[in-house]
Every structure is written in C-alpha cells, then in structure tokens.
Design an enzyme around this catalytic site. Structure first.
Site, short mmCIF file in Angstrom:
data_model
loop_
_atom_site.label_atom_id
_atom_site.label_comp_id
_atom_site.label_asym_id
_atom_site.label_seq_id
_atom_site.Cartn_x
_atom_site.Cartn_y
_atom_site.Cartn_z
CB CYS A 118 102.36 57.02 35.59
SG CYS A 118 102.89 55.69 36.67
CB CYS A 125 106.38 65.22 50.29
SG CYS A 125 105.03 65.86 51.32
#
Length: 455
Positions: free
Chosen positions: A84, A410
């Site tokens: 993250c 993407c």
C-alpha cells in the site's frame, strides 16, 4: 552530484506534489526531492538517502506540520510493506490524485486536448476488499517468515494482519506458519534453489465466502499432509486445498501443475448475476465489488441493444465477455492463455450463455485474421495488459471502423499512448471514467468510450 544537498544530512522540506508512484515531491535549492510516505502540504524533516545531478531521494525523519490530507495508516507494517503506497493519504485525496494521474497521462503522453476526466469512482468501504493474496515464505534467523516483500526488495516483511485482505488470511497464515515450524518443513531459498515451500496463495469468494488455500512447492508432495488439512479445518469456508508444483528457478510464483489435496480445484464467486469458477491459475479481478462497477460502466458505454456483434480483445477468463453477452447478439473473445479460454467456456456454460465464442491466440493475430474472413464488429472492447494494445491490433481496429471502442485500462501511460493513436486515426474520446479498483495503492483502472468520427 548536487553539492548543496548532502547524503545523510537532514533538511526541512515542504511537500508540494505527489508523484506517479505515490511519493511526495518537494524542492531544496531547486533540487527535486522524492520522499515516500509524504503528502502534499506536509512540512517535514527529511534525511537524504541518495543525491543525483537533478534529483534526490529521502525519508521522513519527523512530521513538523502534517498536511490536512494526511491520515494515520491503519496497518502496523504499512511503512515497511510495499503493498500500500497511499495508506497515509485520505481516501478523498486518493480518488482526486488518481483522477489527476489519468488526466496528466492523457494530456502529456497522449497529447489529447479538451479532455475531461470524470471523478474517480471509489468504494464505500475500502477494508478487506482483496480476494487474492500471494505471500512469499522465507526463513530468517531460524524463523519462518510469511508476508509481503518490502518495497523494492525481496526481503519478506513478516505479516500478522492486513487491512485490505480477507480477514481469514490472518488465520490461515498462523496455521501455515505453525505447521511448517512444528514439522520442520524446509523453506525455499531463492538464491540456492533449495528447500520445499515457496509461497502461500489464498483466494476467496467475496460474495460466496468460499476459500482456496494453495501452497507452492519446489517438489512433488507435501510431508504431513493429513496434519496440514486437519489444522485448516479451523478456518471457515475452505472448499479447496491445493498444491502448485513449481520447480523452476524463476520469480514466477505459480507452477502449471496443480494437485488437489482436498475439495475442488476451484472456488466460485459472483459478479452481479453471473457466477465464475476461479482456479489457482485463473485470472480474476482482485476487487469484485469494484469489478462490477467497472464492468457496468463498460456495458453502459457499449450501449448494446441486442443486435450488435462485439469483440472482446484480451478477454482473459471471459468475465467482460459474459457481461456483454447479456445484452449483445454475439460476443467473440480472444485471449493468448489457453487455460483462461477453458475457464471462459466453463463460465459461459455455468451461466447458460450460448452467444459467446472464444478463441485462443494473440488478439493482434486472431482479430485481423477473422476480419479478413469477413467478421466485422459493431463494438470492440479492449482490456489489454499493462503494456497496452499491440500496434497490429490498433491498425485492425481502424480498418474495421466500429462505431464504438470501449477501452478498459490498468495503466494510464499506455492508455494515453493508444488513445493518441486512435484519436489520430478517426476516433473521438467521449468519456473517461477512472475506477478505484485498488484503494490505498497507486493503481487505477480507467474505462474510456471512443466514438468514430463522421466525415
């Protein structure tokens, strides 16, 4: 080397922007400084780690004055783990940053003008959204380490809990770690290519609750299998326990040979009204909640009435194809990975869909060949890998001249490149919709509608 900014010295810096990889950007004596875990508006003490001619890299030593956009990461290992990159940034700011990331790519790389990028479609609840986790397993100081790689390294950050994975993964990891240590099972050494257990993969059905546990091994069998299966009985919802045999000296995680230890060789999950079989080797979007948002947007942009012929390039396991088939006359899908096409056909049968046909091969070869045979589509949907569309496919799209092209991407950079080509050859970008498939990370999906210009 810049003489005024020195390695290992600490400086006060104000962060004025966030880069494409999620790092904060500030300046020192006109030298650009990249600082991970920093957000726009932060005033920081930064230790310089590396200095180059025109830029430098640093790390946060102290937050002097936090930005209003900053929040406290909810994961204990967020600064060590490379998973993250944006957990320290408020979710509203993440969505705005992703919208700007797409806009900047389209204008700077694609050269598109007068373009509007719609606000990013985010999630109401960003916790535990992922349905797939792949954990490297290593041994350090005599202890089994199961977790994620630290950013830009192959050092495993041992993991107890994660805010974006299925909460049951914590239970599985503890069981696997205890099993490996109790039975003294050898752990893979990637430098020496020795040891048995390489990775743990967990796949979950977000809506069905089904779970697959897959151990990747450098061998043919797992010792003490009965004890392993017995220990896993404590986890609710496990319907598949498999081994993936990977004896190659490679950084590819899964091997192609799968052995079922218990249950099925797949789990089932749903997207909208459709069911999907998901095997260990299947590609399936990792955020099923946002996958429906993305596919609904693609379906909306396609504006199907039931009379259209549609091509789905890079169709994978057929998930978008089957969504389109609910509204189209006929859908053709093409994908280079043969097992994915097997999954696509199985998923069509599972859902009673008979107007979808799938081909194995390169989209840039199959679609041109079928076009030469006379197969023309009204609408083409492309959902390419990160590298974008092959130029041969783009050339065929221009020849076929479908009224609409729906581009699902993407990667904003390759999207921008391909849109630049299509706009230069007779198409107009009508709508650009970012979708947040990966909260807390720098990744963003985008759905674009292109309309053929009339002369």
């Amino acid at each position: 080397m810049n003489e005024t900014v020195k390695k290992n010295d600490i400086y006060e810096i104000e962060i004025t922007d966030i880069g494409t990889n999620g790092e904060g950007i500030g300046k020192l004596n006109e030298l650009v400084i990249f600082v991970p875990d920093a957000v726009t508006g932060d005033k920081l003490k930064v230790k310089i780690l590396k200095v180059k001619k025109n830029l430098a890299y640093g790390k946060v030593e102290e937050v002097i004055e936090p930005s209003p956009l900053r929040r406290e990461p909810y994961c204990a290992v967020s600064k060590k783990c490379g998973g993250c990159q944006l957990q320290h940034l408020s979710y509203k700011a993440q969505l705005e940053w992703k919208q700007n990331k797409v806009y900047n790519a389209l204008t700077r790389i694609g050269g598109l003008k007068d373009i509007e990028v719609l606000p990013t479609l985010g999630m109401e609840n960003q916790a535990h959204y992922r349905n797939k986790a792949q954990y490297p397993i290593r041994k350090e100081d005599g202890k089994v380490q199961i977790g994620f790689y630290a950013s830009r390294s192959h050092r495993v950050v041992d993991w107890e809990s994660c805010g974006i994975q299925d909460a049951r993964c914590e239970q599985v990891i503890k069981i696997v770690r205890n099993f490996l240590e109790t039975h003294n099972i050898s752990i893979y050494d990637e430098e020496k290519h020795t040891g048995l257990v390489r990775h743990l993969m967990v796949r979950t059905g977000f809506f069905t609750g089904e779970m697959m546990v897959c151990l990747v091994i450098n061998g043919d069998s797992l010792p003490h299998t009965e004890a392993f299966l017995k220990a896993l009985e404590a986890v609710e919802g496990i319907t598949s326990v498999v081994l993936s045999m990977n004896k190659a000296k490679t950084n590819v995680i899964l091997g192609y040979e799968i052995k079922v230890l218990q249950g099925r060789d797949y789990i089932i999950d749903t997207i909208g009204d459709l069911k999907f079989k998901i095997s260990a080797l299947s590609f399936f979007q990792v955020n099923p909640v946002q996958t429906k948002v993305l596919y609904d947007k693609a379906l909306e942009y396609a504006e199907l009435t039931g009379n259209e012929t549609v091509w789905d390039a890079y169709c994978g396991t057929g998930s978008i194809s089957l969504f389109l088939a609910q509204k189209a006359k006929k859908v053709y899908g093409v994908e280079i990975v043969a097992p994915a096409i097997e999954n696509a056909n199985a998923n069509a049968e599972l859902n009673g869909i008979t107007n979808a046909e799938f081909f194995v091969g390169k989209a840039e070869e199959v679609i041109p060949a079928k076009y030469e045979e006379g197969l023309v589509a009204d609408t083409i949907v492309v959902d390419p890998p990160r590298k974008g569309c092959d130029e041969a496919l783009l050339e065929t799209l221009i020849k076929m001249a479908p009224e609409k092209i729906v581009y699902v991407s993407c990667d904003p950079a390759t999207l921008a490149r391909d849109l630049g080509y299509l706009v230069g050859n007779g198409y107009k970008v009508e709508k650009v919709q970012p979708v947040d498939m990966f909260p807390e990370t720098t990744h963003v999906e985008t759905c674009v509608l292109l309309q053929r210009r009339t002369m």
